[in-house]
Write an enzyme that holds these catalytic residues in place. Structure first.
Site, PDB file in Angstrom:
ATOM      1  N   SER A  36      57.420  51.158  33.280  1.00 51.84           N
ATOM      2  CA  SER A  36      55.962  51.312  33.340  1.00 51.84           C
ATOM      3  C   SER A  36      55.544  51.755  34.746  1.00 51.84           C
ATOM      4  CB  SER A  36      55.345  49.950  33.072  1.00 51.84           C
ATOM      5  OG  SER A  36      55.881  49.042  34.023  1.00 51.84           O
ATOM      6  N   GLY A  37      54.225  51.810  34.964  1.00 53.10           N
ATOM      7  CA  GLY A  37      53.716  52.051  36.311  1.00 53.10           C
ATOM      8  C   GLY A  37      54.187  50.974  37.272  1.00 53.10           C
ATOM      9  N   HIS A  38      54.225  49.743  36.778  1.00 52.05           N
ATOM     10  CA  HIS A  38      54.715  48.618  37.593  1.00 52.05           C
ATOM     11  C   HIS A  38      56.159  48.886  38.050  1.00 52.05           C
ATOM     12  CE1 HIS A  38      55.175  44.546  38.962  1.00 52.05           C
ATOM     13  NE2 HIS A  38      56.053  44.243  38.035  1.00 52.05           N
ATOM     14  N   HIS A  64      48.925  29.178  53.000  1.00 48.71           N
ATOM     15  CA  HIS A  64      49.823  28.030  53.127  1.00 48.71           C
ATOM     16  C   HIS A  64      49.667  27.045  51.972  1.00 48.71           C
ATOM     17  CE1 HIS A  64      46.578  25.261  54.241  1.00 48.71           C
ATOM     18  NE2 HIS A  64      46.044  26.328  54.819  1.00 48.71           N
ATOM     19  N   HIS A 122      50.761  36.481  37.746  1.00 52.10           N
ATOM     20  CA  HIS A 122      50.585  37.770  38.419  1.00 52.10           C
ATOM     21  C   HIS A 122      49.386  37.652  39.351  1.00 52.10           C
ATOM     22  CE1 HIS A 122      49.496  42.358  37.961  1.00 52.10           C
ATOM     23  NE2 HIS A 122      49.635  41.996  39.219  1.00 52.10           N
ATOM     24  N   ILE A 139      42.456  41.914  40.297  1.00 53.11           N
ATOM     25  CA  ILE A 139      42.445  42.636  41.570  1.00 53.11           C
ATOM     26  C   ILE A 139      41.236  42.227  42.434  1.00 53.11           C
ATOM     27  CG2 ILE A 139      41.231  44.635  40.545  1.00 53.11           C
ATOM     28  CD1 ILE A 139      43.160  46.385  42.282  1.00 53.11           C
TER      29      ILE A 139
HETATM   30  C1  LIG Z   1      48.515  47.412  40.134  1.00 53.12           C
HETATM   31  C2  LIG Z   1      47.589  46.979  39.010  1.00 53.12           C
HETATM   32  O1  LIG Z   1      46.986  47.780  38.337  1.00 53.12           O
HETATM   33  S1  LIG Z   1      47.477  45.306  38.770  1.00 53.12           S
HETATM   34  C3  LIG Z   1      46.266  45.083  37.507  1.00 53.12           C
HETATM   35  C4  LIG Z   1      44.907  44.766  38.071  1.00 53.12           C
HETATM   36  N1  LIG Z   1      43.948  44.640  36.949  1.00 53.12           N
HETATM   37  C5  LIG Z   1      42.981  43.734  36.960  1.00 53.12           C
HETATM   38  O2  LIG Z   1      42.807  43.014  37.910  1.00 53.12           O
HETATM   39  C6  LIG Z   1      42.147  43.674  35.715  1.00 53.12           C
HETATM   40  C7  LIG Z   1      41.322  42.388  35.625  1.00 53.12           C
HETATM   41  N2  LIG Z   1      40.579  42.385  34.379  1.00 53.12           N
HETATM   42  C8  LIG Z   1      39.235  42.220  34.309  1.00 53.12           C
HETATM   43  O3  LIG Z   1      38.530  42.030  35.307  1.00 53.12           O
HETATM   44  C9  LIG Z   1      38.669  42.275  32.890  1.00 53.12           C
HETATM   45  O4  LIG Z   1      37.380  42.869  32.947  1.00 53.12           O
HETATM   46  C10 LIG Z   1      38.628  40.863  32.219  1.00 53.12           C
HETATM   47  C11 LIG Z   1      40.076  40.523  31.809  1.00 53.12           C
HETATM   48  C12 LIG Z   1      38.085  39.794  33.119  1.00 53.12           C
HETATM   49  C13 LIG Z   1      37.743  40.873  30.978  1.00 53.12           C
HETATM   50  O5  LIG Z   1      38.184  41.842  30.094  1.00 53.12           O
HETATM   51  P1  LIG Z   1      37.717  41.726  28.548  1.00 53.12           P
HETATM   52  O6  LIG Z   1      38.286  40.463  27.976  1.00 53.12           O
HETATM   53  O7  LIG Z   1      38.130  43.014  27.897  1.00 53.12           O
HETATM   54  O8  LIG Z   1      36.165  41.520  28.613  1.00 53.12           O
HETATM   55  P2  LIG Z   1      34.970  42.584  28.478  1.00 53.12           P
HETATM   56  O9  LIG Z   1      35.308  43.857  29.191  1.00 53.12           O
HETATM   57  O10 LIG Z   1      34.617  42.652  27.034  1.00 53.12           O
HETATM   58  O11 LIG Z   1      33.800  41.877  29.296  1.00 53.12           O
HETATM   59  C14 LIG Z   1      33.131  40.746  28.823  1.00 53.12           C
HETATM   60  C15 LIG Z   1      31.911  40.518  29.716  1.00 53.12           C
HETATM   61  O12 LIG Z   1      32.378  40.137  31.020  1.00 53.12           O
HETATM   62  C16 LIG Z   1      31.921  41.083  32.017  1.00 53.12           C
HETATM   63  N3  LIG Z   1      33.041  41.302  32.941  1.00 53.12           N
HETATM   64  C17 LIG Z   1      34.302  41.707  32.627  1.00 53.12           C
HETATM   65  N4  LIG Z   1      35.074  41.748  33.712  1.00 53.12           N
HETATM   66  C18 LIG Z   1      34.280  41.368  34.737  1.00 53.12           C
HETATM   67  C19 LIG Z   1      34.537  41.216  36.131  1.00 53.12           C
HETATM   68  N5  LIG Z   1      35.751  41.452  36.649  1.00 53.12           N
HETATM   69  N6  LIG Z   1      33.514  40.784  36.911  1.00 53.12           N
HETATM   70  C20 LIG Z   1      32.277  40.533  36.383  1.00 53.12           C
HETATM   71  N7  LIG Z   1      31.993  40.660  35.069  1.00 53.12           N
HETATM   72  C21 LIG Z   1      32.987  41.074  34.258  1.00 53.12           C
HETATM   73  C22 LIG Z   1      31.590  42.355  31.233  1.00 53.12           C
HETATM   74  O13 LIG Z   1      30.667  43.140  31.919  1.00 53.12           O
HETATM   75  C23 LIG Z   1      31.064  41.772  29.948  1.00 53.12           C
HETATM   76  O14 LIG Z   1      29.751  41.326  30.161  1.00 53.12           O
HETATM   77  P3  LIG Z   1      28.628  41.430  29.005  1.00 53.12           P
HETATM   78  O15 LIG Z   1      29.125  40.557  27.882  1.00 53.12           O
HETATM   79  O16 LIG Z   1      27.400  40.920  29.689  1.00 53.12           O
HETATM   80  O17 LIG Z   1      28.572  42.875  28.629  1.00 53.12           O
END
Ligand SMILES: CC(=O)SCCNC(=O)CCNC(=O)[C@H](O)C(C)(C)COP(=O)(O)OP(=O)(O)OC[C@H]1O[C@@H](n2cnc3c(N)ncnc32)[C@H](O)[C@@H]1OP(=O)(O)O
Length: 205
Positions: free
Chosen positions: A11-13, A128, A137, A158
């Site tokens: 994967s990308g990871h 610490h 993760h 993130i």
């Molecule tokens: C190297 C790499 O790529 S490592 C990977 C890094 N990836 C990440 O960190 C991804 C983290 N994931 C998120 O933040 C996601 O938005 C999640 C998991 C928190 C929620 O995802 P889902 O379960 O699909 O929820 P969904 O997108 O339907 O959102 C639900 C509600 O929460 C809100 N919401 C979702 N994420 C966030 C967030 N990070 N901050 C604030 N509000 C949020 C949405 O706006 C929505 O609000 P609403 O009901 O008022 O419209």
């Protein structure tokens, strides 16, 4: 000592893990995937895992971002190693199990403990005395203050920040950019500043 590391998951990871191997002068061995999307990754051949004869004598890493999938494959009882980017800082006064990856710019400070098959992603700060349990993760640019616990299989999104001493349960999700000021229950998803629970996942999924 064996210099070659095999990777399970193309994967990308996996690409970022290939960069770790280059940074520490290790050799990229076999790259396997259950359903390869391409026959190559960064110029290395990708093989299908189906029918592959696993060499238990060589070193492996699970190069898969999905915490549940890493947990499932960890049962394979291979020789899993820790891979730490040359430009990560890991205190000699911290402890780590096996099968972990620590990306460039990450910092793990004294007294911290990282379990098995965790991802400490690019630029994450584990202060610490934190405890990071198996299969967790910690995403890029996360900041965990002193004494935070991240439960098994939890994904800290993130850029999230967690204040000192907070206990985050197992298989929880912390949304991108969240600011966590109090304990987080198992299986919950928490977003925002201050963090609030928006749902619970089914623990039997
Ligand atoms: C190297 C790499 O790529 S490592 C990977 C890094 N990836 C990440 O960190 C991804 C983290 N994931 C998120 O933040 C996601 O938005 C999640 C998991 C928190 C929620 O995802 P889902 O379960 O699909 O929820 P969904 O997108 O339907 O959102 C639900 C509600 O929460 C809100 N919401 C979702 N994420 C966030 C967030 N990070 N901050 C604030 N509000 C949020 C949405 O706006 C929505 O609000 P609403 O009901 O008022 O419209």
């Amino acid at each position: 000592m064996e210099n070659k590391v095999n990777l399970y998951g193309a994967s990308g990871h996996c690409k970022v893990i290939v960069d770790i191997l280059h940074s520490i002068n290790k050799v990229v061995g076999t790259i396997l995937d259950d359903n390869p999307k391409s026959t190559e990754l960064l110029g290395y051949a990708v093989q299908k895992s189906d029918g592959f004869l696993f060499d238990k004598a060589s070193q492996w890493i699970l190069s898969i971002g999905n915490n549940k999938v890493r947990k499932r494959l960890a049962d394979m009882n291979l020789d899993f190693v820790n891979l730490i980017h040359h430009k990560a800082i890991v205190s000699p006064h911290s402890a780590m199990g096996k099968g972990n990856v620590v990306m460039a710019g990450a910092i793990i400070n004294p007294g911290a403990t990282v379990g098995n098959h965790c991802i400490i992603n690019t630029g994450a700060v584990i202060e610490h005395d934190c405890i990071i349990e198996d299969f967790a993760h910690v995403s890029p640019s996360v900041a965990l203050a002193g004494g935070v616990r991240v439960g098994e299989g939890t994904h800290v999104g993130i850029g999230a920040s967690v204040i000192q001493g907070v206990q985050i349960g197992k298989w929880a999700v912390i949304g991108a950019g969240a600011v966590i000021l109090k304990d987080v229950p198992d299986f919950s998803t928490v977003v925002g500043n201050p963090g609030r629970i928006i749902k619970y996942t089914n623990q039997h999924e």
